[in-house]
Design a protein around this motif. Sequence first.
Motif, PDB file in Angstrom:
ATOM      1  N   SER A 142       0.828  -1.212   0.000  1.00 35.95           N
ATOM      2  CA  SER A 142       0.000   0.000   0.000  1.00 35.95           C
ATOM      3  C   SER A 142       0.854   1.251   0.000  1.00 35.95           C
ATOM      4  CB  SER A 142      -0.918   0.008   1.221  1.00 35.95           C
ATOM      5  OG  SER A 142      -1.575  -1.218   1.392  1.00 35.95           O
ATOM      6  N   GLY A 143       2.042   1.155   0.631  1.00 35.18           N
ATOM      7  CA  GLY A 143       2.925   2.301   0.706  1.00 35.18           C
ATOM      8  C   GLY A 143       4.022   2.072   1.720  1.00 35.18           C
ATOM      9  N   VAL A 144       4.822   3.115   1.933  1.00 37.94           N
ATOM     10  CA  VAL A 144       5.986   3.033   2.818  1.00 37.94           C
ATOM     11  C   VAL A 144       5.968   4.199   3.799  1.00 37.94           C
ATOM     12  CG1 VAL A 144       8.508   2.946   2.915  1.00 37.94           C
ATOM     13  CG2 VAL A 144       7.310   1.950   0.951  1.00 37.94           C
ATOM     14  N   LEU A 145       6.106   3.883   5.077  1.00 34.12           N
ATOM     15  CA  LEU A 145       6.220   4.887   6.138  1.00 34.12           C
ATOM     16  C   LEU A 145       7.674   4.909   6.580  1.00 34.12           C
ATOM     17  CD1 LEU A 145       4.714   6.830   8.149  1.00 34.12           C
ATOM     18  CD2 LEU A 145       4.533   4.846   9.678  1.00 34.12           C
ATOM     19  N   ILE A 146       8.304   6.076   6.524  1.00 27.83           N
ATOM     20  CA  ILE A 146       9.748   6.196   6.761  1.00 27.83           C
ATOM     21  C   ILE A 146      10.020   7.130   7.928  1.00 27.83           C
ATOM     22  CG2 ILE A 146      11.963   6.816   5.709  1.00 27.83           C
ATOM     23  CD1 ILE A 146      10.615   6.464   2.975  1.00 27.83           C
ATOM     24  N   SER A 147      10.823   6.714   8.881  1.00 29.94           N
ATOM     25  CA  SER A 147      11.186   7.596   9.984  1.00 29.94           C
ATOM     26  C   SER A 147      11.972   8.783   9.454  1.00 29.94           C
ATOM     27  CB  SER A 147      12.003   6.849  11.039  1.00 29.94           C
ATOM     28  OG  SER A 147      13.265   6.469  10.532  1.00 29.94           O
ATOM     29  N   ALA A 148      11.776   9.938  10.077  1.00 25.28           N
ATOM     30  CA  ALA A 148      12.401  11.179   9.599  1.00 25.28           C
ATOM     31  C   ALA A 148      13.919  11.135   9.665  1.00 25.28           C
ATOM     32  CB  ALA A 148      11.868  12.365  10.396  1.00 25.28           C
ATOM     33  N   ASP A 149      14.482  10.258  10.510  1.00 28.62           N
ATOM     34  CA  ASP A 149      15.939  10.160  10.617  1.00 28.62           C
ATOM     35  C   ASP A 149      16.522   9.099   9.689  1.00 28.62           C
ATOM     36  OD1 ASP A 149      14.757   8.138  12.051  1.00 28.62           O
ATOM     37  OD2 ASP A 149      15.953   8.399  13.867  1.00 28.62           O
ATOM     38  N   SER A 150      15.746   8.685   8.710  1.00 35.08           N
ATOM     39  CA  SER A 150      16.242   7.780   7.668  1.00 35.08           C
ATOM     40  C   SER A 150      16.851   8.600   6.534  1.00 35.08           C
ATOM     41  CB  SER A 150      15.101   6.924   7.119  1.00 35.08           C
ATOM     42  OG  SER A 150      14.633   6.012   8.077  1.00 35.08           O
TER      43      SER A 150
END
Length: 264
Positions: A142-150
Amino acid sequence: MQTITSVQNDKIKYVVRLSKESALRRSDMAFVVEGIRMVREVPVEDILELFVTEEALCKYNEIEDIIDKIDDESIYEVSKNVMEKISDTKTPQGILAVVRLKEHFLEELTEVENPFIFILDRIQDPGNLGTIIRTAEAVGASGVLISADSAAPYAPKTVRSTMGGVLRVPIIISEELVIDIERIKEAGITVFGTHLSGKDFYAEDFTKPAAFLIGNEGRGLSDEVSATANKLIKIPMKGKVESLNAAVSASVTGYEVMRQRDSF
């Protein structure tokens, strides 16, 4: 079509900054794609500006088709040295576009039929991140959730690694990853954490709504993030291998999800 021959041109300076600065990309909701293959995959309505060299115009016939659909004031013919200045590659193909960055929201990932989400915790390598985004498209996530520190998903190296996936996969950068994971769980989605202390993931049922936590290349999932998982899973490994590359873990997991779901 306008012509730019100086690397000191303000427009050129802006494109260089856009390639390098994540904050600018997010504030201006724009990013850079490069190369004929990537540019032709961008919907023409999302191309904000196009930069081409004379050599590229002669070499790639399809550029004329793209140009015909774009406002002439947004097209710039640039000299070879200017293209080298704005390019992020050693051998530029002579075509580069500034593209609209589309904003996505968590509901786009959770409010779909049978959600399947990748959640990335502190992924540092742009190549790994791009490969995961590319894999997400390939397995129907469905999609990708990425931490801001990635690593930055819209940085040039990441964009190239996605092979166009960045244009099609909903990507959300999370400033509060744990809070967003809890929101995903509240939507009735089981969160699986890839972890060395997890159980054999081949024994799990992934046919229902699921999200997968993929951790940092060297340190895996943080304790705070792994604690949010409903279940911890482990990809079985032989030999003395202790862990897999983050992109490989996402690929193995993703294809098992697709196998199970396509079997029902």
